[in-house]
Design a protein around this motif. Structure first.
Motif, PDB file in Angstrom:
ATOM      1  N   LEU A  56       0.844  -1.188   0.000  1.00 59.69           N
ATOM      2  CA  LEU A  56       0.000   0.000   0.000  1.00 59.69           C
ATOM      3  C   LEU A  56       0.881   1.241   0.000  1.00 59.69           C
ATOM      4  O   LEU A  56       1.749   1.395   0.868  1.00 59.69           O
ATOM      5  N   THR A  57       0.642   2.137  -0.944  1.00 57.65           N
ATOM      6  CA  THR A  57       1.483   3.324  -1.071  1.00 57.65           C
ATOM      7  C   THR A  57       0.651   4.585  -1.242  1.00 57.65           C
ATOM      8  O   THR A  57      -0.421   4.585  -1.848  1.00 57.65           O
ATOM      9  N   GLY A  58       1.171   5.676  -0.692  1.00 62.92           N
ATOM     10  CA  GLY A  58       0.660   7.017  -0.930  1.00 62.92           C
ATOM     11  C   GLY A  58       1.847   7.914  -1.228  1.00 62.92           C
ATOM     12  O   GLY A  58       3.002   7.495  -1.173  1.00 62.92           O
ATOM     13  N   GLY A  59       1.575   9.174  -1.530  1.00 54.27           N
ATOM     14  CA  GLY A  59       2.670  10.115  -1.741  1.00 54.27           C
ATOM     15  C   GLY A  59       3.575   9.772  -2.904  1.00 54.27           C
ATOM     16  O   GLY A  59       4.731  10.205  -2.932  1.00 54.27           O
ATOM     17  N   ASN A  60       3.084   8.995  -3.879  1.00 56.70           N
ATOM     18  CA  ASN A  60       3.826   8.789  -5.127  1.00 56.70           C
ATOM     19  C   ASN A  60       4.119  10.158  -5.738  1.00 56.70           C
ATOM     20  O   ASN A  60       5.213  10.417  -6.238  1.00 56.70           O
ATOM     21  N   ALA A  92       4.337   7.557   2.221  1.00 61.58           N
ATOM     22  CA  ALA A  92       4.867   8.646   1.398  1.00 61.58           C
ATOM     23  C   ALA A  92       6.017   8.101   0.553  1.00 61.58           C
ATOM     24  O   ALA A  92       7.182   8.189   0.930  1.00 61.58           O
ATOM     25  N   MET A  93       5.662   7.542  -0.574  1.00 60.37           N
ATOM     26  CA  MET A  93       6.600   6.817  -1.440  1.00 60.37           C
ATOM     27  C   MET A  93       7.735   7.727  -1.921  1.00 60.37           C
ATOM     28  O   MET A  93       8.908   7.395  -1.796  1.00 60.37           O
ATOM     29  N   ASN A  94       7.387   8.874  -2.479  1.00 60.22           N
ATOM     30  CA  ASN A  94       8.399   9.861  -2.865  1.00 60.22           C
ATOM     31  C   ASN A  94       8.553  10.825  -1.688  1.00 60.22           C
ATOM     32  O   ASN A  94       8.036  11.943  -1.698  1.00 60.22           O
ATOM     33  N   TYR A  95       9.247  10.363  -0.664  1.00 61.46           N
ATOM     34  CA  TYR A  95       9.290  11.094   0.603  1.00 61.46           C
ATOM     35  C   TYR A  95       9.869  12.504   0.467  1.00 61.46           C
ATOM     36  O   TYR A  95       9.344  13.447   1.083  1.00 61.46           O
ATOM     37  N   PRO A  96      10.935  12.720  -0.320  1.00 59.96           N
ATOM     38  CA  PRO A  96      11.415  14.096  -0.482  1.00 59.96           C
ATOM     39  C   PRO A  96      10.353  15.022  -1.073  1.00 59.96           C
ATOM     40  O   PRO A  96      10.210  16.170  -0.634  1.00 59.96           O
ATOM     41  N   ALA A  97       9.587  14.534  -2.060  1.00 64.18           N
ATOM     42  CA  ALA A  97       8.523  15.352  -2.645  1.00 64.18           C
ATOM     43  C   ALA A  97       7.418  15.603  -1.629  1.00 64.18           C
ATOM     44  O   ALA A  97       6.873  16.709  -1.534  1.00 64.18           O
ATOM     45  N   ASP A 145      -2.145   1.946  -4.870  1.00 60.57           N
ATOM     46  CA  ASP A 145      -1.404   3.209  -4.891  1.00 60.57           C
ATOM     47  C   ASP A 145      -2.391   4.364  -4.906  1.00 60.57           C
ATOM     48  O   ASP A 145      -3.100   4.567  -5.892  1.00 60.57           O
ATOM     49  N   PHE A 146      -2.453   5.131  -3.820  1.00 62.26           N
ATOM     50  CA  PHE A 146      -3.376   6.261  -3.715  1.00 62.26           C
ATOM     51  C   PHE A 146      -2.884   7.456  -4.521  1.00 62.26           C
ATOM     52  O   PHE A 146      -1.721   7.844  -4.438  1.00 62.26           O
ATOM     53  N   HIS A 147      -3.811   8.069  -5.252  1.00 58.37           N
ATOM     54  CA  HIS A 147      -3.544   9.335  -5.930  1.00 58.37           C
ATOM     55  C   HIS A 147      -4.734  10.264  -5.762  1.00 58.37           C
ATOM     56  O   HIS A 147      -5.859   9.835  -5.505  1.00 58.37           O
ATOM     57  N   SER A 148      -4.472  11.556  -5.925  1.00 63.43           N
ATOM     58  CA  SER A 148      -5.503  12.567  -6.129  1.00 63.43           C
ATOM     59  C   SER A 148      -4.933  13.585  -7.105  1.00 63.43           C
ATOM     60  O   SER A 148      -3.875  13.341  -7.692  1.00 63.43           O
TER      61      SER A 148
END
Length: 333
Positions: A56-60, A92-97, A145-148
């Motif tokens: 489970l991922t968010g923050g892509n 938060a997959m792309n944590y720096p972003a 993978d969550f997106h908005s």
């Protein structure tokens, strides 16, 4: 061709250990303010014996918040006694972003969802993508993978999967979409699939499900509720978490072709002529772009190339040439 070097990322969790673990994916990153520094990507593993694994991922993209809000809470509250198998949570997959509140990484401007399969010797974003490609995706049976819409788009809240050549894989994905029970469920078409996390997972034969849950660079109470309820529904549907799926009415949508997308051909101030979820007829004006350089100029009209409903719109008040102005979808019985 020489073999790829190992990933520089080191997990501080044991994926084979039962119970709950909160840790990091530690990526060495030498920079001006920390010569031997690291990017520390939060990860949670909840495991209880053998069974299916959900990733489970968010923050892509770092400016999309329903996923992180749902997944940080799930990591805090999910009891391993309620789990059969493994749940891997990376809020938060792309944590720096994510820390910068930007779509792409402030370190290398990398768009995580255009960086797969990644490289272990590439940029920070490519190294994270490579770790998911080679280490996390192979472990998973179902990938969510969550997106908005982030800062530039706003969507009707939907859960989605893609039309696939493998119809058995496709059927499993759409069954998970239905279990999520968002207000809308989408058979989704992408305009740019190169380098996508979605494509990487699907090419491995994984059941891949995603969302678009609003946008505007923030989250609403309604869309966060949808995310939190929906992800538990998917885990229950997969048999990873106990309990019954909490059903709710959903309207199925389809994006049958590239005619769903409308793009700005000039810059200016955008006026949305149709609100999200409203019906649109082919040829109807869905947005107007007003010139801001001088007065007396008629606005450019953006017309629908098909009939349907407005599923997404450009969010900021100003628009540039090439920006997506509107997305239409067709209601499916």
């Amino acid at each position: 061709m020489s073999a790829l070097p190992p990933s520089p990322i080191t997990p501080t969790v044991d994926f084979e250990r039962d119970g709950v673990q909160h840790g990091f994916l530690r990526l060495p990153y030498s920079r001006d303010d920390s010569a031997w520094g690291s990017v520390m990507i939060p990860i949670c593993v909840v495991r209880n014996g053998k069974g299916q694994t959900a990733l489970l991922t968010g923050g892509n993209h770092g400016d999309e918040y329903e996923g992180p809000l749902a997944l940080y809470e799930l990591a805090r509250t999910l009891d391993p006694k309620d789990v059969t198998g493994t749940v891997i949570i990376v809020p938060a997959m792309n944590y720096p972003a994510f820390r910068a509140g930007s779509r792409t990484s402030p370190i290398d401007k990398g768009n995580m969802n255009r960086s797969f399969p990644g490289r272990p010797d590439g940029s920070v974003t490519e190294k994270i993508a490579d770790y998911f490609q080679r280490e996390l995706l192979p472990r998973a049976d179902i990938v969510f993978d969550f997106h908005s819409g982030g800062k530039t788009l706003d969507f009707v809240p939907f859960c989605a999967a893609h039309t696939l050549l493998d119809k058995e894989q496709e059927e499993k994905a759409f069954a998970a979409v239905e279990a999520f029970a968002a207000p809308f469920s989408m058979r989704m078409t992408e305009i740019d699939t190169v380098g996508m996390y979605d494509t990487a997972a699907e090419q491995m034969g994984k059941v891949f499900v995603t969302t678009e849950l609003g946008g505007g660079g923030t989250a609403r109470a309604e869309t966060v509720r949808i995310a939190r309820r929906g992800i538990l529904n998917v885990l229950r549907h997969a048999g990873i978490v106990g309990g019954a799926v909490e059903k709710s009415q959903t309207q199925w949508l389809d994006m049958p072709s590239g005619d769903c997308f409308a793009f700005a051909e000039d810059e200016g101030m955008i006026e949305t002529m149709i609100d999200l979820g409203e019906k649109v007829e082919e040829g109807q004006v869905v947005a107007r772009i007003h010139s801001t350089g001088h007065t007396g100029t008629a606005p450019q009209e953006i017309k629908a190339r098909m009939s349907g409903l407005l599923a997404a719109r450009h969010f900021p008040g100003l628009v540039k040439a090439g920006d997506c102005a509107a997305v239409l979808a067709v209601e499916v019985d």
